[in-house]
Design a protein around this motif. Structure first.
Motif, PDB file in Angstrom:
ATOM      1  N   GLY A 275       0.419 -16.243 -47.219  1.00 43.74           N
ATOM      2  CA  GLY A 275       1.702 -16.843 -47.127  1.00 43.74           C
ATOM      3  C   GLY A 275       1.584 -18.456 -47.338  1.00 43.74           C
ATOM      4  N   ILE A 276       2.827 -19.107 -47.221  1.00 43.40           N
ATOM      5  CA  ILE A 276       3.016 -20.333 -47.195  1.00 43.40           C
ATOM      6  C   ILE A 276       4.064 -20.646 -46.285  1.00 43.40           C
ATOM      7  N   LEU A 277       4.012 -21.333 -45.196  1.00 41.12           N
ATOM      8  CA  LEU A 277       4.913 -21.878 -44.304  1.00 41.12           C
ATOM      9  C   LEU A 277       5.130 -23.321 -44.535  1.00 41.12           C
ATOM     10  N   SER A 278       6.272 -23.839 -44.696  1.00 47.09           N
ATOM     11  CA  SER A 278       7.016 -25.093 -45.214  1.00 47.09           C
ATOM     12  C   SER A 278       7.789 -25.518 -44.067  1.00 47.09           C
ATOM     13  N   GLN A 279       7.735 -26.609 -43.436  1.00 43.73           N
ATOM     14  CA  GLN A 279       8.361 -27.388 -42.369  1.00 43.73           C
ATOM     15  C   GLN A 279       8.892 -28.422 -42.673  1.00 43.73           C
ATOM     16  N   CYS A 297       6.007 -15.036 -48.365  1.00 42.63           N
ATOM     17  CA  CYS A 297       5.089 -13.892 -48.025  1.00 42.63           C
ATOM     18  C   CYS A 297       4.567 -13.567 -49.434  1.00 42.63           C
ATOM     19  N   ALA A 298       3.279 -13.426 -49.579  1.00 42.73           N
ATOM     20  CA  ALA A 298       2.696 -12.966 -50.728  1.00 42.73           C
ATOM     21  C   ALA A 298       2.841 -11.614 -51.096  1.00 42.73           C
ATOM     22  N   THR A 299       3.894 -11.179 -51.653  1.00 41.87           N
ATOM     23  CA  THR A 299       4.152  -9.856 -51.965  1.00 41.87           C
ATOM     24  C   THR A 299       3.615  -9.483 -53.424  1.00 41.87           C
ATOM     25  N   PRO A 300       3.321  -8.443 -53.800  1.00 40.06           N
ATOM     26  CA  PRO A 300       2.704  -8.198 -55.080  1.00 40.06           C
ATOM     27  C   PRO A 300       3.744  -8.789 -56.376  1.00 40.06           C
ATOM     28  N   ALA A 301       4.899  -8.814 -56.058  1.00 41.36           N
ATOM     29  CA  ALA A 301       5.740  -9.640 -57.002  1.00 41.36           C
ATOM     30  C   ALA A 301       5.477 -10.889 -57.024  1.00 41.36           C
ATOM     31  N   VAL A 302       5.282 -11.822 -55.744  1.00 39.19           N
ATOM     32  CA  VAL A 302       4.898 -13.237 -55.847  1.00 39.19           C
ATOM     33  C   VAL A 302       3.575 -13.381 -56.325  1.00 39.19           C
ATOM     34  N   ARG A 303       2.740 -12.661 -55.967  1.00 39.16           N
ATOM     35  CA  ARG A 303       1.211 -12.543 -56.746  1.00 39.16           C
ATOM     36  C   ARG A 303       1.307 -12.612 -58.074  1.00 39.16           C
ATOM     37  N   ASN A 304       2.232 -11.672 -58.833  1.00 37.73           N
ATOM     38  CA  ASN A 304       2.330 -11.611 -60.221  1.00 37.73           C
ATOM     39  C   ASN A 304       3.046 -13.041 -60.968  1.00 37.73           C
ATOM     40  N   LEU A 305       3.837 -13.513 -60.027  1.00 36.05           N
ATOM     41  CA  LEU A 305       4.735 -14.622 -60.550  1.00 36.05           C
ATOM     42  C   LEU A 305       3.529 -16.030 -60.508  1.00 36.05           C
ATOM     43  N   ILE A 306       2.747 -15.784 -59.327  1.00 35.12           N
ATOM     44  CA  ILE A 306       1.687 -16.990 -59.422  1.00 35.12           C
ATOM     45  C   ILE A 306       0.605 -16.708 -60.796  1.00 35.12           C
ATOM     46  N   ARG A 307       0.194 -15.782 -60.949  1.00 33.08           N
ATOM     47  CA  ARG A 307      -0.551 -15.596 -62.075  1.00 33.08           C
ATOM     48  C   ARG A 307       0.027 -16.151 -63.216  1.00 33.08           C
ATOM     49  N   GLU A 308       1.321 -15.762 -63.252  1.00 33.79           N
ATOM     50  CA  GLU A 308       1.987 -15.885 -64.852  1.00 33.79           C
ATOM     51  C   GLU A 308       2.458 -17.204 -64.983  1.00 33.79           C
ATOM     52  N   GLN A 309       2.357 -17.987 -63.908  1.00 31.62           N
ATOM     53  CA  GLN A 309       2.595 -19.256 -63.606  1.00 31.62           C
ATOM     54  C   GLN A 309       4.286 -19.525 -63.803  1.00 31.62           C
ATOM     55  N   LYS A 310       4.892 -18.481 -63.054  1.00 30.99           N
ATOM     56  CA  LYS A 310       6.298 -18.494 -63.320  1.00 30.99           C
ATOM     57  C   LYS A 310       6.818 -18.920 -61.709  1.00 30.99           C
ATOM     58  N   TYR A 311       6.413 -20.155 -61.416  1.00 29.84           N
ATOM     59  CA  TYR A 311       6.766 -20.794 -60.309  1.00 29.84           C
ATOM     60  C   TYR A 311       8.269 -20.923 -59.815  1.00 29.84           C
ATOM     61  N   GLY A 312       9.141 -21.136 -60.925  1.00 28.69           N
ATOM     62  CA  GLY A 312      10.567 -21.210 -60.593  1.00 28.69           C
ATOM     63  C   GLY A 312      11.092 -20.082 -60.123  1.00 28.69           C
ATOM     64  N   GLN A 313      10.598 -18.757 -60.450  1.00 26.05           N
ATOM     65  CA  GLN A 313      11.257 -17.471 -60.102  1.00 26.05           C
ATOM     66  C   GLN A 313      10.851 -17.191 -58.660  1.00 26.05           C
ATOM     67  N   ILE A 314       9.793 -17.879 -58.203  1.00 26.81           N
ATOM     68  CA  ILE A 314       9.317 -17.458 -56.732  1.00 26.81           C
ATOM     69  C   ILE A 314      10.431 -17.935 -55.603  1.00 26.81           C
ATOM     70  N   CYS A 315      11.361 -19.339 -56.141  1.00 29.35           N
ATOM     71  CA  CYS A 315      12.482 -19.580 -55.225  1.00 29.35           C
ATOM     72  C   CYS A 315      13.381 -18.333 -55.031  1.00 29.35           C
ATOM     73  N   SER A 316      13.700 -17.753 -56.241  1.00 29.44           N
ATOM     74  CA  SER A 316      14.447 -16.545 -56.285  1.00 29.44           C
ATOM     75  C   SER A 316      13.896 -15.615 -55.250  1.00 29.44           C
ATOM     76  N   THR A 317      12.679 -15.439 -55.455  1.00 34.21           N
ATOM     77  CA  THR A 317      12.070 -14.417 -54.641  1.00 34.21           C
ATOM     78  C   THR A 317      12.442 -14.660 -53.200  1.00 34.21           C
ATOM     79  N   ILE A 318      12.114 -15.702 -52.804  1.00 31.90           N
ATOM     80  CA  ILE A 318      12.323 -16.135 -51.278  1.00 31.90           C
ATOM     81  C   ILE A 318      13.638 -16.014 -50.934  1.00 31.90           C
ATOM     82  N   GLN A 319      14.525 -16.315 -51.805  1.00 37.00           N
ATOM     83  CA  GLN A 319      16.225 -16.008 -51.462  1.00 37.00           C
ATOM     84  C   GLN A 319      16.515 -14.568 -51.271  1.00 37.00           C
ATOM     85  N   THR A 320      15.995 -13.673 -51.964  1.00 34.24           N
ATOM     86  CA  THR A 320      16.162 -12.185 -52.038  1.00 34.24           C
ATOM     87  C   THR A 320      14.886 -11.450 -51.064  1.00 34.24           C
TER      88      THR A 320
END
Length: 351
Positions: A275-279, A297-320
Motif C-alpha cells: 500500500g501507499i500512505l500519502s499525508q 491498498c494493493a488489491t488485485p484490481a490495483v495491481r493490474n492497473l499498475i501493470r497496465e500503466q492505467k494510473y488514472g484509474q487508480i484514483c477512481s479505485t481509491i474512491q470506491t
C-alpha cells in the motif's frame, strides 16, 4: 559555558516549549522558529553575529562522537554541507543541516519532540497499521517535505517493535528517532557514518538477517531497485518518498528507471506493493498540526492497473475502495472538519 551557547540554549529551550518543528539561524539575521508551519521570532531577538553562528556550529559538531564527529568536521572544513543529528540535553533529538549562503553560515534545525506520537494519536488509518503484520512486501509513506513522514514511519516501527519478534533494520540520513528494543531487535544505521550510502546499506542488509527493513528515503534508482527486490524476496520493506499522492508516487517510482526497464519495474511493484500512505499537514484549531491521509491498498484490481500503466484509474479505485480499507484525501479532510479539528478556511489555505 560562554554567552553564545547560553543564548543558543535559551533559543532551543523556547523552541521546544513552543512546539516548534524548525529553528533557522543565519549570520546577520534574527533567529526564526517554525511553529504551526509559520515562521515566527524566537526567544532570542538579537541579530546573529558571525562569531556567534560559528560558535553554534562548533557546539553542534562537539555533540557528535567518534568517527561521525571526524567525518562531519572534515566535510565542513572542506566547504561541504553537513547533515547530522544529536540529542539535545538528553531529551530531544535534533536533525541539523549546516550550510553556507551568500549572507554567511546558516543552520537549519529540525526538532523531534521528546515524546513520539502513537499511530492512534497521529490518526493513521487502521488498515495501514495492519500492514505492520505482513511477512513481506513494500509499503510506502509519501508526502511533501515537512509533512510528517518520519513521524508516521516511527509510529509504525513502534507497532512492530511492541507486537512482533523481528529484526528491524533501519537505514537513515541521519538517524532521527532513537528506538529501544522491545519484542523486536532494532539496528539503526546512518548513511555517512555506519555505511557509505543507502544502496550499500541495503546490499549488505541481505547478509544481516532482517525481517523488516526501513529506508529513510528512496533517493535514487539503485536504492529503489534493491528496496523493491528485497520486498520480492520476502522482506517487509517500509520507505518514504517525496510525492504528493499515491498515484504520483507510483509514477515517480517507475519514472526513476530508463524507459526500457519500466515495464519490468511496474511488474515488480505490482507484485510486491502492499500500500501507499500519502499525508498532508493542516493547521489545527487551537494550535498545532494534524495530518490528513490518503491510503491506497494493493488489491488485485490495483495491481493490474499498475501493470497496465492505467494510473488514472487508480484514483477512481481509491474512491470506491472503502470496503478494502482505502481512504481518499478528501474524505480524510472532511472528517477532520466534521470532528472540529480543522476549519474549512484552514483547509483552503493549506490545500
Amino acid at each position: 559555558m560562554n554567552l553564545q551557547i547560553i543564548d543558543f540554549e535559551n533559543l532551543m529551550d523556547g523552541a521546544v516549549r513552543a512546539g516548534a518543528t524548525d529553528v533557522h539561524i543565519t549570520v546577520g539575521k534574527v533567529p526564526r522558529l517554525r511553529v504551526d508551519r509559520k515562521l515566527v521570532m524566537g526567544a532570542c531577538h538579537n541579530i546573529m553575529e558571525r562569531d556567534t553562528v560559528l560558535g553554534v556550529i562548533e557546539y553542534v559538531l562537539s555533540q557528535l562522537k567518534g568517527e561521525e564527529a571526524a567525518k562531519r568536521r572534515a566535510a565542513w572544513d572542506s566547504k561541504k554541507d553537513v547533515d547530522c543529528a544529536f540529542t539535545y540535553k538528553s531529551m530531544v533529538r535534533v536533525r541539523v543541516n549546516i550550510f553556507r549562503t551568500e549572507k554567511g553560515e546558516s543552520i537549519a534545525f529540525r526538532i523531534m519532540q521528546p515524546r513520539r506520537f502513537s499511530v492512534t494519536e497521529i490518526g493513521i488509518p487502521f488498515p495501514a497499521v495492519e500492514f505492520c503484520n505482513a511477512k513481506g512486501g513494500f509499503f510506502l509513506v509519501s508526502g511533501a517535505a515537512g509533512s510528517g513522514k518520519t513521524t508516521t514511519l516511527a509510529a509504525l516501527i513502534d507497532v512492530i517493535n511492541k507486537t512482533r519478534t523481528a529484526h528491524i533494520l533501519t537505514v537513515e540520513d541521519p538517524v532521527e528517532y532513537i528506538f529501544e528494543d522491545n519484542l523486536s531487535i532494532i539496528s539503526q544505521r546512518e548513511v555517512g557514518v555506519h555505511v557509505d550510502s543507502f544502496y550499500s546499506a541495503l546490499r549488505s542488509s541481505l547478509r544481516e538477517n532482517p525481517d523488516v527493513v526501513v529506508v529513510g528515503e528512496l533517493r535514487d534508482l539503485e536504492t529503489t531497485r534493491i528496496a523493491i527486490e528485497m520486498a520480492e524476496t520476502g522482506h517487509l520493506v517500509f520507505a518514504t518518498l517525496h510525492s504528493r499522492g499515491a498515484v504520483s508516487s507510483i509514477d515517480r517510482l517507475v519514472g526513476q528507471f530508463p524507459a526500457g526497464e519500466q515495464n519490468q519495474i511496474r511488474q515488480m511493484i505490482s507484485e510486491s506493493l502492499l500500500g501507499i500512505l500519502s499525508q498532508r499537514l493542516f493547521a489545527k484549531k487551537g494550535g498545532g498540526l494534524v495530518a490528513a491521509f490518503e491510503l491506497l491498498c494493493a488489491t488485485p484490481a490495483v495491481r493490474n492497473l499498475i501493470r497496465e500503466q492505467k494510473y488514472g484509474q487508480i484514483c477512481s479505485t481509491i474512491q470506491t475502495g472503502a470496503d478494502y480499507g482505502m481512504v481518499t484525501m478528501e474524505s480524510s479532510i472532511a472528517r477532520l472538519i466534521q470532528l472540529g479539528k480543522i476549519s474549512a478556511d484552514s483547509m483552503n489555505k493549506d490545500w
